[in-house]
Structure formats: structure tokens, C-alpha cells
Design an enzyme around this catalytic site. Structure first.
Site, PDB file in Angstrom:
ATOM      1  N   SER A  64       0.817  -1.276   0.052  1.00 63.63           N
ATOM      2  CA  SER A  64       0.051  -0.001  -0.157  1.00 63.63           C
ATOM      3  C   SER A  64       0.798   1.297  -0.077  1.00 63.63           C
ATOM      4  O   SER A  64       0.197   2.336  -0.176  1.00 63.63           O
ATOM      5  CB  SER A  64      -0.854  -0.074   1.240  1.00 63.63           C
ATOM      6  OG  SER A  64      -1.952  -0.874   1.014  1.00 63.63           O
ATOM      7  N   LYS A  67       0.225   3.407  -2.975  1.00 63.28           N
ATOM      8  CA  LYS A  67      -0.846   4.261  -3.116  1.00 63.28           C
ATOM      9  C   LYS A  67      -0.561   5.726  -3.058  1.00 63.28           C
ATOM     10  O   LYS A  67      -1.214   6.529  -3.620  1.00 63.28           O
ATOM     11  CB  LYS A  67      -1.854   4.174  -2.008  1.00 63.28           C
ATOM     12  CG  LYS A  67      -2.189   2.491  -2.208  1.00 63.28           C
ATOM     13  CD  LYS A  67      -3.392   1.953  -0.970  1.00 63.28           C
ATOM     14  CE  LYS A  67      -3.646   0.507  -0.902  1.00 63.28           C
ATOM     15  NZ  LYS A  67      -4.399   0.241   0.046  1.00 63.28           N
ATOM     16  N   TYR A 191      -4.060  -2.552  -9.775  1.00 64.10           N
ATOM     17  CA  TYR A 191      -3.879  -2.409  -8.664  1.00 64.10           C
ATOM     18  C   TYR A 191      -3.123  -3.351  -7.921  1.00 64.10           C
ATOM     19  O   TYR A 191      -1.949  -3.116  -7.126  1.00 64.10           O
ATOM     20  CB  TYR A 191      -5.372  -2.595  -7.754  1.00 64.10           C
ATOM     21  CG  TYR A 191      -5.308  -2.595  -6.325  1.00 64.10           C
ATOM     22  CD1 TYR A 191      -4.717  -1.571  -5.739  1.00 64.10           C
ATOM     23  CD2 TYR A 191      -5.425  -3.742  -5.812  1.00 64.10           C
ATOM     24  CE1 TYR A 191      -4.832  -1.157  -4.290  1.00 64.10           C
ATOM     25  CE2 TYR A 191      -5.196  -3.703  -4.145  1.00 64.10           C
ATOM     26  CZ  TYR A 191      -4.946  -2.467  -3.543  1.00 64.10           C
ATOM     27  OH  TYR A 191      -5.085  -2.657  -2.249  1.00 64.10           O
ATOM     28  N   TYR A 243      -4.658   3.744   7.892  1.00 60.69           N
ATOM     29  CA  TYR A 243      -5.929   3.190   8.114  1.00 60.69           C
ATOM     30  C   TYR A 243      -6.405   3.623   9.579  1.00 60.69           C
ATOM     31  O   TYR A 243      -6.137   4.670   9.955  1.00 60.69           O
ATOM     32  CB  TYR A 243      -5.704   1.609   7.873  1.00 60.69           C
ATOM     33  CG  TYR A 243      -5.109   1.196   6.595  1.00 60.69           C
ATOM     34  CD1 TYR A 243      -5.442   1.559   5.358  1.00 60.69           C
ATOM     35  CD2 TYR A 243      -3.656   0.773   6.872  1.00 60.69           C
ATOM     36  CE1 TYR A 243      -4.534   1.315   4.494  1.00 60.69           C
ATOM     37  CE2 TYR A 243      -2.937   0.333   5.984  1.00 60.69           C
ATOM     38  CZ  TYR A 243      -3.328   0.664   4.596  1.00 60.69           C
ATOM     39  OH  TYR A 243      -2.676   0.336   3.580  1.00 60.69           O
ATOM     40  N   VAL A 261       1.031  -3.609   3.736  1.00 62.59           N
ATOM     41  CA  VAL A 261       1.177  -4.927   4.515  1.00 62.59           C
ATOM     42  C   VAL A 261       2.425  -5.847   4.360  1.00 62.59           C
ATOM     43  O   VAL A 261       2.345  -6.911   4.851  1.00 62.59           O
ATOM     44  CB  VAL A 261      -0.014  -5.704   4.362  1.00 62.59           C
ATOM     45  CG1 VAL A 261      -1.392  -5.352   4.874  1.00 62.59           C
ATOM     46  CG2 VAL A 261      -0.291  -6.109   2.747  1.00 62.59           C
TER      47      VAL A 261
HETATM   48  N1  GLN Z   1      -2.317  -5.542  -1.772  1.00 64.83           N
HETATM   49  C1  GLN Z   1      -2.779  -5.378  -0.254  1.00 64.83           C
HETATM   50  C2  GLN Z   1      -4.455  -5.485  -0.440  1.00 64.83           C
HETATM   51  O1  GLN Z   1      -5.002  -5.143  -1.349  1.00 64.83           O
HETATM   52  C3  GLN Z   1      -2.490  -3.858   0.057  1.00 64.83           C
HETATM   53  C4  GLN Z   1      -2.887  -3.754   1.268  1.00 64.83           C
HETATM   54  C5  GLN Z   1      -1.961  -3.169   2.230  1.00 64.83           C
HETATM   55  O2  GLN Z   1      -0.954  -2.909   2.017  1.00 64.83           O
HETATM   56  N2  GLN Z   1      -2.614  -2.520   3.398  1.00 64.83           N
HETATM   57  O3  GLN Z   1      -4.643  -5.983   0.406  1.00 64.83           O
END
Ligand code: GLN
Length: 309
Positions: A64, A67, A191, A243, A261
Site C-alpha cells: 500500500s 498508493k 492495482y 488506516y 502490509v
Molecule cells: N495489496 C494489499 C491488499 O489489497 C494492500 C493492502 C495494504 O498494504 N494495506 O490487500
């Protein structure tokens, strides 16, 4: 920068002594294979110098953290019109939550929860084939990191695609409200590939430097985004980048930050540094446990909190 090097070395030492390292993400099976004992940290300074310690040269899945960069790209394409498609309010919910999407009529609360990042991927994809959009994102990362060796880990992308039912649900749900323009499988392809970009802490810290430099890459002089836009991206990172742990991160670290993650975190000390920390073990909300602790230490010892006078 001997002082900074000493601080980083101490932080690596403290991390090595820490028994509770959190839990490696396993819902993407490929990520579960990563050795949890790794820890790296890198700091890119305004002159482009990168100071680092620990496993800062080891590649990991940025997940993420990507992003931040797709938001930057999409803002470049759409300008502030992007905010009609995605909000900029903290969600207070887990990164993959669907609950608010119904109340918000398919407009995600912010670009950093999964729904929001999928909406942003749809905007990056506009008028392109998925392969072109993925190539554009990768080129952008290479340019920002000043490193053409950065690649996408296809095994991670496929692992996520094979277990991406939740993200597919989010995308279909948004499409039912008319807020996804492209075919869902194309959007998810973009994505999943952006999340599967593999970078080292050194590369990631370097790539974030424009956000510490008022939108200008201070090492090359390239104006990546306007200074107003850089401030706004940093504001969204501070409010939404972790988050439902965003308040906790702001409270403890006091810097805009974006987690993934894969265990990576990019944090920005405006005017001072772009920092990447990585340790694969996560806390219960999905943010790197040792990474957050390391950034807390670094910000404290260097006096880098944005709230410090
Ligand atoms: N690729 C992961 C997902 O879509 C990204 C989530 C994350 O890094 N928090 O679940």
C-alpha cells in the site's frame, strides 16, 4: 551525517533485541514466505544522500505504500477533479473494509484504503491498456527513486490476484454505483501490480524525497508536483496513511506516513528527510510493528515531528 548514522545504527540494534515483532501478513500467501527477522531503515536527505542501516538494501513488497505514488500520478492527470471520485477523510475502519462504501454511494473515504486506491487505479488506467498503466507506474517509481533496477514481483502480483476476492468485491461494488469506469479485471490487474512493486528502503526513501521538498526533488531539481499539492498529499498521509491506526501513528511519530502490509512504511519530515522503514511483522491493524517503533524513535531523537516548533 555521523549523528544520523549513529541513531540509525542504534535503532537497528534495538530492533534486533525486540522479541515481539508482530505477525507477517499471510492473506497474500506469497508475503507469508518473508523472513520476519528482517529490519531496515533508510533516510534520504535534501541533497539526495541516503543514510541507512540494517537490511535497507533488501527488496520487499511495497504494497500500500504504492498508493502514495499512484495518487500523485492520478492528481497529475485529473488535478483536483480527482477528489470528486475519492474523499480525503480518515475511515476509522480496516484497510479492506467495505462498510462505508454503501453509505458514501461508491465514493471511498480516502485514496489510501483499498477501495480508494482501486478507484485511483481506475483513474490512472483511463484511456490505457492495463499493461501501459502498470508500465507508467513502474517508470514513475524508477524516475523518482533514480533507479532503473526497480521491478514488479510477479509472484506477489499473481498470489494477490489468486486471493483477491475482497478487493474484487470492493471494485464490483463501486462499479455498481458507476464509480469505476474500466473493466474490473483491468483495474484489479493494475492495482495488484502496483502493490507488488519490490523496492528497498534506500530506494523507497529516495522516491519519497519530493514530498519532503515541497514537491521538488531536491537532488535533481525536478518539480514533481506543485508545493501546494505536496502539502496536500502529506496531509492525506498524516490523516489516512495508517488506516484505523492513523491517529496512533500521528500521536506517536508526528509525521505523515504510509504503511503497507509488506511491512514497509514511508514517512515524510517536510524540509528535512524522506524515511523508509521496513520490518515484515505487523500489528493488529496491519502496520509494521518495528517500523512504527523505529520511526517513533527516529522522529524523537532527530526532533522531526511536524508538530515541533
Ligand atoms: N495489496 C494489499 C491488499 O489489497 C494492500 C493492502 C495494504 O498494504 N494495506 O490487500
Amino acid at each position: 551525517m555521523a549523528d544520523l548514522q549513529n541513531v540509525l545504527d542504534e535503532i537497528v540494534q534495538e530492533a534486533a533485541e525486540c522479541a515481539d515483532r508482530g505477525v507477517v501478513a499471510s492473506y497474500i500467501p506469497e508475503l507469508a514466505k518473508v523472513d520476519p527477522d528482517q529490519f531496515g531503515i533508510a533516510v534520504a536527505l535534501p541533497d539526495g544522500q541516503v543514510v541507512s542501516a540494517g537490511d535497507a538494501g533488501t527488496g520487499f513488497s511495497i504494497q500500500s505504500v504504492s498508493k502514495v505514488f499512484t495518487l500523485t500520478l492520478a492528481l497529475g492527470k485529473l488535478g483536483d477533479g480527482l477528489w470528486a471520485r475519492v474523499g480525503r477523510e480518515p475511515s476509522g475502519n480496516p484497510f479492506n473494509s467495505i462498510v462505508q462504501l454503501e453509505q458514501e454511494k461508491g465514493r471511498p473515504r480516502n485514496p489510501f484504503i483499498n477501495a480508494g486506491a482501486i478507484a485511483v487505479a481506475d483513474l490512472v488506467l483511463a484511456g490505457h491498456q492495463p499493461r501501459e498503466a502498470i508500465g507508467e507506474i513502474l517508470r514513475f517509481m524508477r524516475q523518482l527513486a533514480d533507479d532503473d533496477s526497480i521491478v514488479i514481483d510477479e509472484s506477489v502480483a499473481h498470489s494477490e490476484m489468486a486471493h483477491g476476492d475482497r478487493n474484487a468485491s470492493l471494485a464490483h461494488f463501486m462499479k455498481s454505483f458507476g464509480s469505476i469506469d474500466n473493466p474490473v479485471d483491468h483495474v484489479l490487474g493494475v492495482y495488484f501490480h502496483q502493490c507488488a512493486i519490490a523496492m528497498t528502503c534506500r530506494q523507497l526513501a529516495r522516491a519519497g524525497l519530493f514530498l519532503a521538498g515541497d514537491g521538488r526533488d531536491p537532488a535533481t531539481g525536478a518539480q514533481v508536483v506543485s508545493s501546494a499539492r505536496a502539502r496536500r498529499i502529506n496531509a492525506v498521509m498524516l490523516m489516512c496513511g495508517h488506516y484505523d491506526g492513523s491517529g496512533e501513528f500521528a500521536h506517536r511519530v508526528g509525521l505523515p506516513g504510509k504503511s503497507g502490509v509488506g511491512g514497509g512504511i514511508l514517512a515524510i519530515a517536510p524540509g528535512k528527510a524522506s524515511i523508509a522503514a521496513w520490518s515484515p511483522g505487523l500489528d493488529p491493524v496491519g502496520n509494521s510493528k518495528l517500523g512504527s517503533a523505529a520511526l517513533e524513535q527516529l522522529a524523537r531523537r532527530m526532533g522531526w515531528s511536524v508538530f515541533r516548533a
